[in-house]
Design a protein around this motif. Structure first.
Motif, PDB file in Angstrom:
ATOM      1  N   LEU A   1     -20.815   0.069  20.568  1.00  0.00           N
ATOM      2  CA  LEU A   1     -19.896  -0.931  21.121  1.00  0.00           C
ATOM      3  C   LEU A   1     -18.763  -1.270  20.148  1.00  0.00           C
ATOM      4  CD1 LEU A   1     -22.415  -3.471  22.757  1.00  0.00           C
ATOM      5  CD2 LEU A   1     -20.888  -1.889  23.957  1.00  0.00           C
ATOM      6  N   PHE A   2     -19.094  -1.460  18.873  1.00  0.00           N
ATOM      7  CA  PHE A   2     -18.117  -1.989  17.924  1.00  0.00           C
ATOM      8  C   PHE A   2     -17.359  -0.925  17.135  1.00  0.00           C
ATOM      9  CE2 PHE A   2     -20.741  -5.528  19.080  1.00  0.00           C
ATOM     10  CZ  PHE A   2     -19.884  -6.609  19.069  1.00  0.00           C
ATOM     11  N   ALA A   3     -17.951   0.261  16.990  1.00  0.00           N
ATOM     12  CA  ALA A   3     -17.300   1.285  16.173  1.00  0.00           C
ATOM     13  C   ALA A   3     -15.910   1.702  16.673  1.00  0.00           C
ATOM     14  CB  ALA A   3     -18.209   2.518  16.031  1.00  0.00           C
ATOM     15  N   PRO A   4     -15.692   1.844  17.991  1.00  0.00           N
ATOM     16  CA  PRO A   4     -14.349   2.276  18.420  1.00  0.00           C
ATOM     17  C   PRO A   4     -13.230   1.337  17.956  1.00  0.00           C
ATOM     18  CG  PRO A   4     -15.914   2.622  20.199  1.00  0.00           C
ATOM     19  CD  PRO A   4     -16.648   1.848  19.131  1.00  0.00           C
ATOM     20  N   ALA A   5     -13.479   0.027  17.931  1.00  0.00           N
ATOM     21  CA  ALA A   5     -12.442  -0.912  17.474  1.00  0.00           C
ATOM     22  C   ALA A   5     -12.145  -0.694  15.981  1.00  0.00           C
ATOM     23  CB  ALA A   5     -12.882  -2.348  17.733  1.00  0.00           C
TER      24      ALA A   5
ATOM     25  N   PHE B   1     -17.288   9.790  18.865  1.00  0.00           N
ATOM     26  CA  PHE B   1     -17.126  10.144  17.450  1.00  0.00           C
ATOM     27  C   PHE B   1     -17.046   8.940  16.516  1.00  0.00           C
ATOM     28  CE2 PHE B   1     -16.166  13.948  19.751  1.00  0.00           C
ATOM     29  CZ  PHE B   1     -16.631  14.963  18.940  1.00  0.00           C
ATOM     30  N   ALA B   2     -16.641   7.762  17.031  1.00  0.00           N
ATOM     31  CA  ALA B   2     -16.466   6.609  16.145  1.00  0.00           C
ATOM     32  C   ALA B   2     -17.743   6.193  15.416  1.00  0.00           C
ATOM     33  CB  ALA B   2     -15.884   5.427  16.931  1.00  0.00           C
ATOM     34  N   PRO B   3     -18.928   6.201  16.081  1.00  0.00           N
ATOM     35  CA  PRO B   3     -20.123   5.745  15.344  1.00  0.00           C
ATOM     36  C   PRO B   3     -20.382   6.563  14.070  1.00  0.00           C
ATOM     37  CG  PRO B   3     -20.579   5.713  17.693  1.00  0.00           C
ATOM     38  CD  PRO B   3     -19.234   6.391  17.523  1.00  0.00           C
TER      39      PRO B   3
END
Lengths: 194, 194
Positions: free
Chosen positions: B161-165, A162-164
Motif C-alpha cells: 500500500l505505502f511503497a508506491p508513494a 516493483f515498489a515494495p
C-alpha cells in the motif's frame, strides 16, 4: 547529453565505448562503491577528456555500464504468460538488489541524486525507465491479449509490483525474501486479471 | 539512545524538550533543509551540550519533531472500516510528501542515512516504524473482524500500500496524484478482502 557528438573527428570505436562501460561496471561491482571518472578512464585506457566527450558524469557511465551488464534482467519473452514474465522480472530484480553489489550501488546513486541532477537523470534514464518500460510492455500485451482487464492502469500496476522491493532496499525495514516476487504478484493479480 | 538519562541532575523539563522539538521542526519546515544542531539549540534557547544529552544527532531531533508535528497523520479511529482507515492514512501520507516540505526533507534524510547510521536509525524509528505500526494495526484488526482474509500477510500488505508513494517520491518518475491512495487500495483490496 550522451548523444551529443564529439567536438572533433568521428565517434570513437564501439570497442573503446565498450571498454569504458566494462571498466565502470567492473570497478563498481568489484568494490561495491561508485568509481571516479579518473579510475574508469585509467582502467579503460582512455583519457579523462575522451570520457567526458561521451558521458556527462561517472554516474552516467556507470549506469549505462550496469544497464548493459544486467540487460538480461529485463528481457523476458513475449511467449510467456504475462504473469510469468512480470513475476520473473520482479524476482530477478529482487536477487539483483539483494545478491549482487547492484543494491548497494543503487543506494549510493540514489543518495547522490539528491544533490546532483546529472546522477538523478542517469538513474532514471539508465536504470528505472528501461525497467519500467519492459514491465509496462508486458502489462499492455496482457490487456491486448485479454489476460488483463481493459482499463488496467499499466504505470500504476508496475509501480505496485516493483515498489515494495525498492522500498525494502532503501529503508531496510524488511528483507528481500526469496518469495517476495511471488507474494507481491499474488497481491496485485486478483484486481487486474480477467 | 534517546532514553539514556542525562549524566547529571534530573531530566530537563517537558517544556524544554518541547522547545527543542518545535525548533527542529520549524527550522526544517520553514527552510526545506536539514537544520544543524547549533541552529536548533540556538532557536530553542538550550546549549549544544544539553541537546546532545538527549539526542544523538540533528537528524534524531528533527525526526522526533516531525513525528510529533505530523502525528495526526497516523491517527485513524478503530471505528472506521479498515479500508477507510488505511486509505485515509495513505492519502494523508501522499499529501504530506507532496504538499509540505516533509517530502523534500525525507529525501535529504534518506540520502544522509546511506553514510550515517544514526540518521538511518532515526529514520526507521521515528518515521517509518510508527507509520508501519499504525497501518499493521488496522490490517490486523481487519483480520480479527473478518473484513480481511485470515492469513493475510500484514507486513507485506502495508508495504504494497505505502511503497508506491515513497517510490514516486524517491525516483520522481510519476506524480503523487490526488487519487493515488484510492487507486493503490483498489489494486490490493480484491486479494485481501473477504
Amino acid at each position: 547529453m550522451n548523444e551529443e557528438p564529439p567536438r572533433r573527428g568521428r565517434p570513437r570505436s564501439p570497442e573503446r565505448r565498450r571498454a569504458v562501460l566494462d571498466a565502470a561496471a567492473e570497478l563498481a561491482l568489484g568494490s561495491g562503491n561508485l568509481p571516479t571518472v579518473d579510475a574508469i578512464a585509467t582502467r579503460a585506457g582512455v583519457s579523462r577528456t575522451t570520457l567526458y566527450k561521451w558521458w556527462p558524469s561517472a554516474a552516467a557511465v556507470l549506469l549505462e555500464g550496469l544497464l548493459d551488464r544486467f540487460h538480461a534482467s529485463i528481457e523476458f519473452d513475449d511467449d510467456l504468460p504475462v504473469r510469468t514474465a512480470l513475476e520473473a522480472q520482479l524476482d530477478t530484480l529482487v536477487h539483483l538488489l539483494r545478491d549482487t553489489p547492484a543494491g548497494r550501488l543503487l543506494r549510493q546513486l540514489m543518495a547522490a541524486s539528491i544533490t546532483d541532477a546529472a546522477t538523478a537523470t542517469a538513474l532514471l534514464d539508465q536504470w528505472l525507465e528501461p525497467r519500467r518500460h519492459a514491465a509496462v510492455h508486458h502489462v499492455e500485451r496482457g490487456i491486448a491479449s485479454g489476460e488483463l482487464r481493459a482499463g488496467t492502469d499499466a504505470a500504476l500496476v508496475v509501480d505496485a509490483l516493483f515498489a515494495p522491493a525498492y522500498h525494502r532496499l532503501v529503508w531496510g525495514h524488511a528483507p528481500l525474501d526469496d518469495d517476495l516476487a511471488a507474494r507481491v504478484c499474488a497481491l496485485v493479480w486478483p484486481a487486474i486479471a480477467t
